[in-house]
Design a protein around this motif. Sequence first.
Motif, short mmCIF file in Angstrom:
data_model
loop_
_atom_site.label_atom_id
_atom_site.label_comp_id
_atom_site.label_asym_id
_atom_site.label_seq_id
_atom_site.Cartn_x
_atom_site.Cartn_y
_atom_site.Cartn_z
N ALA A 82 52.56 39.44 42.69
CA ALA A 82 52.10 38.58 41.60
C ALA A 82 50.62 38.24 41.74
O ALA A 82 49.93 38.00 40.75
CB ALA A 82 52.93 37.29 41.56
N GLU A 85 57.32 39.63 46.32
CA GLU A 85 57.05 39.26 44.93
C GLU A 85 55.81 38.39 44.82
O GLU A 85 55.03 38.53 43.87
CB GLU A 85 58.26 38.57 44.32
CG GLU A 85 59.42 39.54 44.11
CD GLU A 85 60.65 38.88 43.50
OE1 GLU A 85 60.56 37.74 42.99
OE2 GLU A 85 61.71 39.52 43.53
N ALA A 86 55.60 37.50 45.78
CA ALA A 86 54.40 36.65 45.76
C ALA A 86 53.14 37.50 45.92
O ALA A 86 52.17 37.31 45.18
CB ALA A 86 54.47 35.60 46.87
N TRP A 126 48.47 40.34 43.06
CA TRP A 126 47.77 41.63 43.06
C TRP A 126 47.33 42.09 44.44
O TRP A 126 46.37 42.84 44.56
CB TRP A 126 46.59 41.63 42.09
CG TRP A 126 47.02 41.36 40.69
CD1 TRP A 126 47.05 40.14 40.08
CD2 TRP A 126 47.52 42.30 39.74
NE1 TRP A 126 47.53 40.27 38.79
CE2 TRP A 126 47.82 41.60 38.56
CE3 TRP A 126 47.74 43.67 39.77
CZ2 TRP A 126 48.32 42.21 37.44
CZ3 TRP A 126 48.24 44.29 38.64
CH2 TRP A 126 48.52 43.56 37.49
#
Length: 63
Positions: free
Chosen positions: A55, A51-52, A57
Amino acid sequence: MLTNPQIAPLGGHPRVMAVGGGYPITENGRYIGGLGISDGTYDQDQQAAEEALAALWFELPGH
């Protein structure tokens, strides 16, 4: 814990230690760094790392 392949899949390798929650950071197919997440379960750390990267890109390896 280090003998469990779910926790440390490369635990027996003499020069590498890999556990869930870590990814290389790539940009345009080049490695530019790394990200490591720790303190949860294997699955929680892996999800947080994914997810990091998403987030920010960055592409996920193998996707």
